[in-house]
Motif scaffolding. Structure first.
Motif, PDB file in Angstrom:
ATOM      1  N   TYR A 186     -50.450 -43.524   3.412  1.00  0.00           N
ATOM      2  CA  TYR A 186     -49.513 -44.385   4.148  1.00  0.00           C
ATOM      3  C   TYR A 186     -48.252 -44.637   3.318  1.00  0.00           C
ATOM      4  O   TYR A 186     -47.148 -44.697   3.871  1.00  0.00           O
ATOM      5  CB  TYR A 186     -50.190 -45.701   4.520  1.00  0.00           C
ATOM      6  CG  TYR A 186     -51.220 -45.563   5.626  1.00  0.00           C
ATOM      7  CD1 TYR A 186     -50.899 -44.914   6.823  1.00  0.00           C
ATOM      8  CD2 TYR A 186     -52.509 -46.075   5.488  1.00  0.00           C
ATOM      9  CE1 TYR A 186     -51.840 -44.771   7.832  1.00  0.00           C
ATOM     10  CE2 TYR A 186     -53.447 -45.943   6.499  1.00  0.00           C
ATOM     11  CZ  TYR A 186     -53.112 -45.287   7.667  1.00  0.00           C
ATOM     12  OH  TYR A 186     -54.039 -45.149   8.657  1.00  0.00           O
TER      13      TYR A 186
ATOM     14  N   GLY B  54     -46.144 -41.808   3.623  1.00  0.00           N
ATOM     15  CA  GLY B  54     -45.458 -41.878   4.913  1.00  0.00           C
ATOM     16  C   GLY B  54     -44.249 -42.787   4.872  1.00  0.00           C
ATOM     17  O   GLY B  54     -43.201 -42.482   5.454  1.00  0.00           O
TER      18      GLY B  54
ATOM     19  N   CYS C  24     -46.147 -47.159   9.149  1.00  0.00           N
ATOM     20  CA  CYS C  24     -46.743 -46.890   7.827  1.00  0.00           C
ATOM     21  C   CYS C  24     -46.642 -48.114   6.918  1.00  0.00           C
ATOM     22  O   CYS C  24     -47.546 -48.374   6.118  1.00  0.00           O
ATOM     23  CB  CYS C  24     -46.055 -45.690   7.175  1.00  0.00           C
ATOM     24  SG  CYS C  24     -46.406 -44.115   7.970  1.00  0.00           S
TER      25      CYS C  24
END
Length: 1017
Positions: free
Chosen positions: A230, A233, A275
């Motif tokens: 994440y 991201g 994210c």
């Protein structure tokens, strides 16, 4: 905590306000009724003018650019710029903007920058077409949309300038026209303003890419947590959002069409929000928002799918959803972080602060700028602060994890040692009563053999065999401890393998009772004897056969043997359950065992196979496994033949060799060499080569050991005194010194101490050989600095193994030194990176040509820092000087007159030296010497070419050092991250290769001189 957050918020707001105040356009004239009077405006290279105000707009027509200004006044609508023409002409999709600008002079060059006109336009200046973006047309089919910033220059011959812009928009609902102010001014001011904005965006992108680099490293080394993905991201979509907004550099670099540009921008901001929320939630492990996160995820995936697959015209109607989505993320991040703070999570405050900074960026640079003021300048500080906080969080987190893992490892070692001690002590305590039981059972069998009936006799025999089995298990517990500590020694003799096999089969026959299993001994009595410790050989065969019987439900267990290549190979074959591939990889590890659920013989301790392998290897053999699941297994181990390794005894230093003794010694050497060859044929080892210096005052020992070592392809040099050895060490690089202890004039202990004055135990290993085995002798050897110790007479296999290990160890350290040097250079200090980029940004305002040159030098420095040549042992001098020139150019640009550099290098200087040798010395001289003076100083680099060597001298007239600091400068105990590590590494590598390191002379307040020499090529 609340005060900290409040101060943090105020700091973020204050920095943004200061930035907007500094870089926003100053007060300037505005257009009125289609005319902008700049006739009294003083144009300069420091600022631009925004062509804002009331423009004339002619809806639903493309007015010819040559039409007179006065001819069209009666049909024009007055439209505000920046803004959309739909405000005054709501039904229009195309039209013509027009503005007359009154200029102070004629025949003057000007620059113009158009950030965004939706969605296609043509720009005319005084009737001439200057630029076309896309293709404006009166129909939606003919219109080709393109939203890429434009910057151009032109010359105005009159003092009046007519600007005509044909605009068409069929893709954005009620948003067509000039929605951002057009910048106008001198060519330099326009380009300078544009470059500054782009450089700030590139700075943010570089910081994001650096964070992405360490995320990739974390993934590469095995970290696979969701929060890392994440976070990756966040970085990726922050990059996309940065490059797709403001100056839209991604659209300038790549031919991305209009539709995908819109989709990528929406996906960038929405995925960044998504994210950010999920990364925060996973990092802080807050479980009370699961339903909310689930709804948020459904919202995101639905919106992303809509963005990717719906027609572009529909996206305009859903644009407000992006704002709602971003606001949701902005609210969720502090809510989740606040909940984590309440639960006492240490990392929560860091995540909260980073989340606030990212949220600020999305609010002001995303929503506020998009909805209210599109002319706001680009602001990079929020993202920089956010990712600096994120980086600090990851660094602290992994540091704490490493410290915790180290503590746990130490605790596990202690517990493991306590466990081994407990098992060993328990085994010792159990052995006496167990042997008493066995002895008593055997005594009864012997005394009352005539009076015992058959069942009682069998029961007593069974007690004896079970007791012997338990004795072997206890021995396993003791042996595994001894093997860990390396305290097992073998009493090798000539052993009859068939006799041992018969004894083991007899001992384990009881395991076949009531089972459909045959135990078959197929080893012939004619098999030659093997060189082994009989007790240990029995232990190995007992464990292997016992395992085979335990895991065989029906079928057979067979013992076979064959002679091959001066060794005996013994096979224990069974038709049992077999072993899967995964278990075969770890079956020889301690406390590992296959599944024995189908047997009723007990699971054992899982130590037998581990002990067997180590014992076989101590004999100079190998233990291997071949198995097929469901079909059975074959364990094969090898042992040397007894005649292949005869014992050599009776020859001591200083003895008089009479008559035939000379021939006996020669035969002894031949036997040893044959043994070495047969040993090499028995098992394969790593192909380790190296240079060995052999020191012994006994010529016979020198020749025997030298012959043995040369069989393993070592480069061996033999000398008969410690003095000669020291001369050899000073003229050549060695991988190992093997020396006798008892020598005239200078003992092996003294020689080792002399070696340790120049080389550490890692840089040049020393192996001592002696006939003295008292503990105090061994202790003295290690105190002198020896790496290992062998007693005479030396076993050939043990000598070869220890030498191989020491050379491999030393060569691994050499490789580590080269890697460390490259690593030290690769760890570019963050302040150096930021200072260099700041200098580049400053030069972009003051002197673009110098900025470009500095960028090239910075690129050369990065390329040189990460060059794969830095892992090589030696590199050309030109490679080192290229990196040095790039570094010095950057520092010279940064510090100006405070740094003076003088080069005194001869022409056509050709040499090879270890990589990253000169640059760390120069960097140390600048940072800790010259720059510590307020007025700066001078750095001089010189070299002199002598007959046999080249001497390099680096001198600075900085602050210098006192004796205390100078004596500790090359301290090998410094750790990474402390001052002087680069010099220490350089000094060690020079000593390793040339036998002489850095020479440093320094006088406080006068300066420092560092010199070193390298041989002529």
């Amino acid at each position: 905590m609340a005060w900290l957050i409040l101060i943090y918020l105020l700091a973020l707001i204050s920095m943004r306000l200061v930035w907007y105040t500094e870089f926003s356009s100053p007060s300037q004239p505005h257009a009125i009724q289609g005319e902008l009077d700049l006739s009294h405006w003083k144009f300069d290279d420091q600022q631009t003018v925004t062509l804002s105000g009331q423009w004339d707009f002619y809806p639903d027509t493309f007015m010819p650019s040559s039409t007179s200004f006065n001819d069209t006044l009666h049909v024009a609508n007055s439209t505000k710029v920046p803004g959309t023409f739909n405000d005054t002409s709501p039904e229009s999709h195309f039209g013509t903007y027009r503005l007359r600008v009154l200029l102070p002079t004629s025949n003057t060059s000007y620059g113009i920058h158009i950030p965004e006109i939706k969605t296609a336009y043509r720009l005319y200046i005084n009737g001439s077409l200057l630029y076309e973006s896309g293709h404006p047309d009166e129909t939606s089919i003919g219109t080709i949309s393109k939203v890429v910033p434009y910057t151009g220059n032109f010359t105005v011959e009159q003092s009046t300038m007519d600007i005509v812009i044909h605009v068409s928009n069929f893709h954005y609902h009620n948003e067509g026209g000039i929605i951002q102010s057009i910048k106008f001014g001198t060519p330099y001011s326009v380009v300078n303003e544009k470059h500054f904005s782009e450089n700030m965006q590139l700075l943010v992108c570089i910081i994001l890419l650096l964070h992405m680099l360490y995320i990739v490293i974390l993934l590469f080394v095995g970290h696979r947590q969701k929060e890392i993905f994440y976070f990756a991201g966040i970085i990726l979509f922050a990059l996309i959002a940065t490059l797709m907004d403001d100056d839209r550099m991604l659209l300038q670099w790549f031919p991305i069409n209009f539709e995908w540009a819109i989709r990528m921008r929406i996906i960038g901001y929405s995925a960044l929000s998504y994210c950010l929320v999920l990364c925060t939630n996973h990092l802080l492990t807050v479980h009370s928002f699961k339903k909310l996160i689930f709804i948020f995820s459904i919202f995101f995936y639905s919106y992303a799918t809509t963005t990717l697959f719906f027609p572009i015209g529909w996206l305009d109607y859903t644009s407000k959803i992006l704002g709602v989505f971003m606001i949701s993320a902005i609210l969720l991040v502090p809510i989740i972080s606040r909940q984590a703070v309440r639960t006492g999570q240490e990392a929560a405050i860091s995540i909260l602060l980073a989340g606030i900074a990212v949220s600020f960026n999305m609010v002001f640079s995303g929503l506020f700028k998009s909805w209210f003021d599109k002319d706001l300048p680009y602001y990079p500080i929020d993202l920089i602060v956010a990712f600096v906080v994120f980086a600090s969080f990851w660094f602290v987190r992994f540091t704490k994890t490493a410290i915790r893992a180290e503590k746990q490892a130490e605790e596990l070692k202690k517990v493991d040692k306590q466990k081994d001690e407990f098992l060993a002590n328990t085994s010792h305590e159990l052995r006496n009563p167990l042997h008493a039981i066995i002895n008593m059972a055997q005594s009864i069998i012997i005394r009352r053999s005539s009076k015992l009936d058959a069942p009682d006799h069998e029961d007593l025999m069974l007690i004896t065999k079970v007791g012997q089995r338990m004795s072997h298990l206890l021995n396993d517990l003791i042996d595994i401890t001894l093997l860990k500590e390396g305290r097992i020694t073998l009493d090798t003799t000539s052993v009859s393998l068939p006799a041992v096999a018969k004894g083991v089969v007899h001992m384990l026959n009881y395991m076949t009772v009531n089972k459909n299993v045959k135990l078959q001994n197929e080893i012939h009595d004619s098999l030659p004897n093997v060189a082994a410790d009989e007790n240990r050989l029995t232990q190995v065969m007992f464990n292997l056969v016992h395992n085979a019987l335990k895991y065989t439900k029906e079928g057979s267990v067979s013992l076979r043997a064959e002679t091959q290549n001066e060794a005996v190979y013994v096979h224990i074959m069974d038709t049992g359950i077999g072993i899967n591939e995964e278990m075969q990889q770890k079956i020889f590890s301690p406390y590992e065992q296959a599944d024995s659920s189908i047997t009723s013989q007990g699971s054992g301790l899982g130590l037998g196979l581990s002990i067997c392998k180590k014992l076989v290897e101590l004999h100079g053999g190998t233990l291997e496994l071949k198995s097929v699941l469901g079909q059975g297994s074959v364990f094969t181990f090898s042992l040397p033949l007894a005649e292949a390794i005869p014992a050599i005894k009776g020859l001591k230093n200083g003895e008089v060799i009479a008559g035939h003794s000379v021939q006996f010694v020669q035969n002894a050497m031949n036997v040893n060499m044959e043994a070495a060859v047969s040993s090499e044929n028995r098992y394969k080892v790593d192909n380790v080569t190296g240079a060995i210096l052999l020191v012994d005052d006994d010529a016979i020992n020198l020749k025997v050991i030298k012959s043995l070592l040369e069989l393993d392809n070592y480069e061996v040099t033999a000398v008969n005194s410690a003095q000669k050895a020291l001369k050899q060490i000073s003229h050549k690089q060695w991988d190992l010194v093997v020396t006798d202890v008892m020598m005239p004039e200078m003992s092996g202990y003294e020689l080792t101490e002399m070696i340790r004055k120049k080389f550490t135990i890692f840089e040049l290993p020393v192996l001592l050989l002696t006939a003295r085995i008292r503990p105090e002798d061994i202790h003295t050897g290690f105190l002198a600095g020896a790496n290992d110790y062998l007693t005479k007479p030396v076993e050939m296999v043990e000598l070869q193994s220890r030498i191989r290990a020491l050379i491999h160890f030393k060569q691994s350290v050499d490789e580590q030194l080269r890697m460390e040097a490259a690593w030290l250079q690769a760890q570019i200090q963050p302040h150096f990176l930021f200072n260099t980029i700041n200098s580049i940004a400053s030069l972009s305002l003051l002197d673009p040509d110098r900025m470009i040159t500095m960028l090239e030098a910075f690129g050369d420095y990065l390329k040189g820092s990460f060059n794969s040549k830095n892992l090589e042992r030696l590199v050309p001098l030109s490679h080192e000087l290229d990196l040095l020139r790039a570094y010095l150019y950057i520092e010279k640009e940064r510090f100006g007159e405070r740094l003076e550099v003088e080069w005194n290098l001869p022409d056509h200087l050709d040499a090879k030296l270890p990589p990253l040798t000169i640059q760390p010395i120069v960097e140390n001289a600048i940072r800790h010497g010259i720059l510590n003076r307020t007025s700066g100083g001078k750095l001089t680099l010189s070299a002199s070419k002598e007959e046999d060597y080249i001497k390099f001298i680096i001198h600075d007239n900085g602050v210098g050092m006192d004796e205390t600091k100078l004596s500790s400068l090359l301290d090998g105990k410094k750790k990474a991250g402390t001052s002087g590590v680069g010099l220490t590494n350089t000094d060690r590598r020079l000593k390793k290769i040339y036998g002489q390191g850095l020479t440093i002379q320094s006088i406080p307040d006068e300066g420092t001189t560092v010199s070193f020499i390298v041989p002529n090529p």
